[in-house]
Structure formats: structure tokens, C-alpha cells
Design an enzyme around this catalytic site. Structure first.
Site, short mmCIF file in Angstrom:
data_model
loop_
_atom_site.label_atom_id
_atom_site.label_comp_id
_atom_site.label_asym_id
_atom_site.label_seq_id
_atom_site.Cartn_x
_atom_site.Cartn_y
_atom_site.Cartn_z
N HIS A 11 0.83 -1.20 0.00
CA HIS A 11 0.00 0.00 0.00
C HIS A 11 0.87 1.25 0.00
O HIS A 11 1.72 1.41 0.88
CB HIS A 11 -0.90 -0.03 1.25
CG HIS A 11 -1.92 1.06 1.29
ND1 HIS A 11 -2.08 1.87 2.38
CD2 HIS A 11 -2.83 1.46 0.38
CE1 HIS A 11 -3.07 2.71 2.14
NE2 HIS A 11 -3.54 2.49 0.93
N HIS A 53 -0.96 11.27 -1.90
CA HIS A 53 -2.25 10.82 -1.36
C HIS A 53 -3.19 11.94 -0.91
O HIS A 53 -4.36 11.96 -1.28
CB HIS A 53 -2.03 9.87 -0.18
CG HIS A 53 -3.31 9.40 0.43
ND1 HIS A 53 -3.96 10.07 1.45
CD2 HIS A 53 -4.09 8.33 0.13
CE1 HIS A 53 -5.07 9.44 1.76
NE2 HIS A 53 -5.18 8.37 0.99
O1 G3P Z 1 -6.64 1.68 -3.17
C1 G3P Z 1 -6.80 1.26 -1.87
C2 G3P Z 1 -6.61 2.38 -0.89
O2 G3P Z 1 -5.41 3.01 -1.13
C3 G3P Z 1 -7.73 3.39 -0.92
O3 G3P Z 1 -7.67 4.33 0.10
O4 G3P Z 1 -7.12 6.49 1.08
O5 G3P Z 1 -5.45 4.66 1.17
O6 G3P Z 1 -5.95 5.82 -0.98
P1 G3P Z 1 -6.50 5.38 0.36
MG MG Z 2 -4.82 4.67 -2.36
#
Ligand code: G3P
Ligand code: MG
Length: 250
Positions: A11, A53
């Protein structure tokens, strides 16, 4: 032929170990054996797709203000590592192009999450896909996802053969008829937040005969439980820990 998803996707790179959405985070993911990473793409004021992000620069850089109101010339001067640890001081926010070069060099698969500022949904998807199309030809290792339907529609128009993932975070986001929405965007995966995941929802999605992905799973016990429910892949900040603790059969 088909989408070649791993069981665990790093992630924002491998953001338990390095500042999220940076080249260092991607390199760390590769070093610890991740096969794919998820990265977020946004546009600067002047339309440069960057890997980032938040809507604002404040949390993860030495700058401040909205990304969408800041030109790339300013963003490229910012420092994006000290907030995380002194050992990462001096690192930069990567452009999408810079990130793609590293991903290709390291042979990593990519889930690119398109994160537009409101009103720039199509522009963000178009700019990201324009760049992707110049660099990326292995579509079995590429998933385009977004919470925004118009980004997925744009991806469908521009690159119908690329796999698309539909993202849901909250119960309120869930449409009355998920299957209709999924079929409308010709989705390849359904990517859901762990706060809304239930066994029933997973089973409903499995009925579509498409992969179910859950984010963000940093707890090995939860990862195994989801695996037991039939979840195909999880996003994790520590993909190595989760991969080591999954059940061997599924
Ligand atoms: O794509 C999965 C996840 O990354 C979505 O939430 O806020 O971490 O970008 P966020
Ligand atoms: Mg994401």
C-alpha cells in the site's frame, strides 16, 4: 491471459517502512519481495500527475496548501521524507513518470489509484492514462482504480482493455445495486475498505466471479480471516508480514 494479481499488494509502496508514495517506498516494496504496489496519482495545479495521497501538502511534506493549487515547479522543491524519519530527509514527491520508470525497472505490478480533486476527474484520469500508455505495456500487471466513477468511465473510454477496479470506502458509497455499477464500468475487481467488509458482502461480490480486494490490512489474523472468506488480495503497508502469515492454500 488475465489480470495477474498477487495475494498482497504493497500500500502506497510499502509505507510501514518508508514514506508513502515515494520512490523509496517503491524500492522498499521491491526489496521485501512485494510483487505489486498501490500508488495514488493526483494532478498539480498545472496538470502534472504526481504520486501523492492527501489533498494538501501539509502532512507529508515541508510545504502547505492544496496540491491542486500548487504548480509542479513548487512541488518538486518540497521535501517529503523528514515527517516520517530523519533518515529519509531530502526525498522528493515523484511524478507518475518517475515512479513508472522504477516500477518497470523492478518488475513490479501496479494498482494506480486515480485521486482527482473535485471537478478535475476526467482531466486527472486522462493525464495519468496518457503517461501510462507511453510506458506500460504489461496489462496483466496493471489495475486502474478510483472511488470516482467518472475516472473509471474515462479509463474505459481511453483504454477499454486495461483492467479497472471499483473502490468503496463507506457504506454510504455502496450503490443499491453493486452488480449494475460494476457491469456499467466493466470492472475487473471490487476493492473495499476493511471497515465495510463482511462475509456477506464478499460472497455477494464472489457471485460476480471477479476478484475481491480489501484495504488496508496490516493484521495477519484479519488477513487470514479475509482469505478464508474468499478475498483474493489485500493491500498492506507491510506486505512482507502479511504475505508470510497467509494460509498456504486458497
Ligand atoms: O486503493 C486502496 C486504498 O489506497 C484506498 O484508500 O485512502 O489509502 O488511498 P487510500
Ligand atoms: Mg490509495
Amino acid at each position: 491471459m488475465g489480470l495477474k494479481l498477487p495475494k498482497v499488494i504493497g500500500h502506497r509502496g510499502a509505507c510501514a517502512y518508508a514514506p508513502e508514495n515515494t520512490i523509496e517506498s517503491i524500492l522498499t516494496a521491491a526489496d521485501i519481495g512485494a510483487e505489486w504496489v498501490e500508488l495514488d496519482v493526483m494532478l498539480t495545479q498545472d496538470g502534472v500527475p504526481i504520486i501523492f495521497h492527501d489533498d494538501t501538502l501539509d502532512r507529508t511534506t515541508n510545504g502547505s496548501g492544496n496540491v491542486a493549487e500548487t504548480p509542479y515547479a513548487t512541488i518538486r522543491e518540497l521535501e517529503a521524507g523528514s515527517w516520517y524519519a530523519d533518515s529519509f530527509a531530502g526525498i522528493k514527491i515523484p511524478t507518475l513518470e518517475e515512479a513508472l520508470e522504477i516500477l518497470i525497472d523492478k518488475n513490479l505490478g501496479l494498482n494506480l489509484e486515480i485521486k482527482p480533486t473535485p471537478g478535475r476527474e476526467r482531466e486527472t484520469a486522462e493525464s495519468a492514462l496518457d503517461i501510462l500508455s507511453k510506458y506500460w505495456d504489461d496489462h496483466e500487471h496493471l489495475l486502474i482504480s478510483s472511488f470516482q466513477l467518472s475516472c473509471l468511465e474515462t479509463a474505459q473510454d481511453m483504454a477499454p482493455d486495461w483492467y479497472r477496479g471499483v473502490l468503496f470506502d463507506d457504506d454510504e458509497d455502496m450503490p443499491e445495486n453493486l452488480r449494475d455499477l460494476f457491469e456499467y464500468v466493466d470492472g475487473a475487481t471490487v476493492n473495499i475498505g476493511k471497515k465495510i467488509v463482511t462475509r456477506e458482502l464478499v460472497e455477494d461480490i464472489i457471485d460476480f466471479e471477479k476478484p475481491v480486494l480489501v484495504y488496508t490490512v496490516n493484521d495477519a489474523q484479519l488477513a487470514r480471516q479475509l482469505q478464508g472468506w474468499g478475498v483474493d488480495a489485500v493491500f498492506s503497508d507491510c506486505p512482507d508480514v502479511i504475505a508470510q502469515n497467509l494460509l498456504k492454500v486458497h
